[in-house]
Design an enzyme around this catalytic site. Structure first.
Site, short mmCIF file in Angstrom:
data_model
loop_
_atom_site.label_atom_id
_atom_site.label_comp_id
_atom_site.label_asym_id
_atom_site.label_seq_id
_atom_site.Cartn_x
_atom_site.Cartn_y
_atom_site.Cartn_z
N LYS A 143 4.33 30.41 41.26
CA LYS A 143 5.19 30.43 40.06
C LYS A 143 6.23 31.55 40.12
CE LYS A 143 1.92 30.95 36.98
NZ LYS A 143 0.76 31.01 37.88
N ARG A 164 -1.63 31.61 28.59
CA ARG A 164 -2.73 31.48 29.55
C ARG A 164 -3.89 30.69 28.94
NH1 ARG A 164 -0.98 34.81 33.62
NH2 ARG A 164 -2.45 35.48 35.15
N ARG A 193 -0.59 36.96 50.39
CA ARG A 193 0.60 37.32 49.62
C ARG A 193 0.89 38.83 49.69
NH1 ARG A 193 1.14 35.20 43.57
NH2 ARG A 193 -0.66 36.51 43.16
N ARG A 213 -1.40 43.07 46.10
CA ARG A 213 -1.84 43.35 44.74
C ARG A 213 -3.35 43.55 44.69
NH1 ARG A 213 1.12 38.61 41.33
NH2 ARG A 213 -0.97 38.56 40.46
N ARG A 237 -10.25 35.27 39.02
CA ARG A 237 -9.02 34.69 38.46
C ARG A 237 -9.05 33.17 38.50
NH1 ARG A 237 -4.63 37.20 42.00
NH2 ARG A 237 -3.12 36.33 40.55
P1 AMP Z 1 -0.02 37.09 36.94
O1 AMP Z 1 0.97 37.89 37.70
O2 AMP Z 1 0.59 36.14 35.97
O3 AMP Z 1 -1.03 36.43 37.86
O4 AMP Z 1 -0.86 38.12 36.04
C1 AMP Z 1 -1.58 39.19 36.60
C2 AMP Z 1 -2.65 39.67 35.64
O5 AMP Z 1 -2.02 40.16 34.44
C3 AMP Z 1 -3.61 38.60 35.17
O6 AMP Z 1 -4.69 38.40 36.11
C4 AMP Z 1 -4.11 39.23 33.88
O7 AMP Z 1 -5.02 40.29 34.11
C5 AMP Z 1 -2.83 39.84 33.31
N1 AMP Z 1 -2.11 38.85 32.48
C6 AMP Z 1 -0.85 38.36 32.70
N2 AMP Z 1 -0.51 37.49 31.75
C7 AMP Z 1 -1.56 37.41 30.90
C8 AMP Z 1 -1.82 36.66 29.72
N3 AMP Z 1 -0.91 35.80 29.24
N4 AMP Z 1 -3.02 36.82 29.11
C9 AMP Z 1 -3.94 37.69 29.58
N5 AMP Z 1 -3.77 38.41 30.71
C10 AMP Z 1 -2.59 38.29 31.37
#
Ligand code: AMP
Length: 260
Positions: free
Chosen positions: A41, A118, A157, A190, A201
């Site tokens: 994404k 989410r 990644r 990361r 996740r």
């Molecule tokens: P992402 O880069 O979107 O995979 O987000 C990385 C991490 O940020 C996730 O694994 C969560 O710990 C936190 N996070 C990002 N967006 C959300 C959300 N909408 N709700 C809860 N946690 C989030």
């Protein structure tokens, strides 16, 4: 000059406007990007933002930027710890962070929302916020990929520590190892791309986020896009699906706020 909007308003919360502001579009695209972690994404958002000139609004990038601050607030430290374990951040905090950035949701340059919502509760919060702001999403793009490919993508990644550009050790290697092709900064893995965090996740995605596809298919705005192939191929597939839709809605006459 970079082909991407600056995202300053997104990272700075309520008071700061983007400088320069994204050019106002007659038809700004307002898209929600869905899909499991690792489906690409973030990469698609970067490519799409070049084409559509809409800003990439990533909640994950917001939390990662906060992690770099020298003294995060206690609430933010709790959020950062949850993120490092691969868990979702506390609901009220995420929703508050998005609400504080209402100007980005109203921006006349449009947006590509990545990582939010989410779960169904967050989707309802977003819908309520957009109703208040009198804007509507044009489409919800859901990227689809088999599990084994997702795990391979996540573990290989690498992300730029400065500009957040995303590479992959096998499928999209940088030209100089461990250095970003865009800005030259160092690449990093990361914390939440480590194997134990990946498992958490993916489980969380299955139970919390996957039901959103059903939620949005009821609105008639869901576009399912297969996420195999190169990033450019996936981007072309996304644009073709978008262009097959009616043009995005003209901004509501009262939503004339300066682009953020
Ligand atoms: P992402 O880069 O979107 O995979 O987000 C990385 C991490 O940020 C996730 O694994 C969560 O710990 C936190 N996070 C990002 N967006 C959300 C959300 N909408 N709700 C809860 N946690 C989030």
């Amino acid at each position: 000059m970079s082909g991407h909007p600056t995202r300053i308003g997104w990272f700075s919360a309520r008071e700061v406007e983007c400088n320069p502001p994204p050019p106002a579009r007659e038809h700004p695209y307002r898209l929600v990007l869905l899909g499991p972690p690792g489906v690409g994404k973030g990469t698609q958002a970067l490519l799409l933002s070049e084409d559509l000139r809409a800003c990439h609004l990533s909640t994950g990038d917001l939390f990662r930027a906060t992690r770099c601050q020298s003294a995060p607030s206690p609430a933010m430290q709790v959020a950062i710890d949850a993120m490092n374990r691969g868990e979702l951040v506390r609901e009220d905090l995420v929703i508050q962070m998005v609400r504080e950035r209402s100007k980005c949701i109203q921006c006349l340059g449009g947006f590509l929302l990545d990582g939010f919502p989410r779960n169904i509760h967050q989707a309802e919060a977003l819908s309520a916020l957009m109703d208040e702001l009198r804007v509507a999403p044009d489409a919800v793009v859901s990227y689809e990929l088999p599990w084994e490919e997702i795990v391979a993508r996540l573990s290989g990644r690498r992300t730029c520590s400065e500009c957040r550009a995303v590479f992959h050790v096998a499928s999209q290697p940088p030209s100089r190892s461990d250095r970003c092709d865009r800005c030259g900064a160092s690449l990093m893995q990361r914390d939440d791309d480590r194997p134990e965090a990946i498992r958490v996740r993916l489980r969380t995605y299955e139970s919390e986020t996957r039901p959103l596809a059903d939620y949005y298919s009821g609105t008639g705005k869901l576009l399912s896009v297969p996420a195999h192939g190169t990033p450019r191929e996936i981007c072309r597939r996304t644009l073709a699906a978008l262009h097959a839709l009616a043009p995005p809605a003209t901004p509501h006459p009262t939503s004339s706020r300066a682009p953020g």
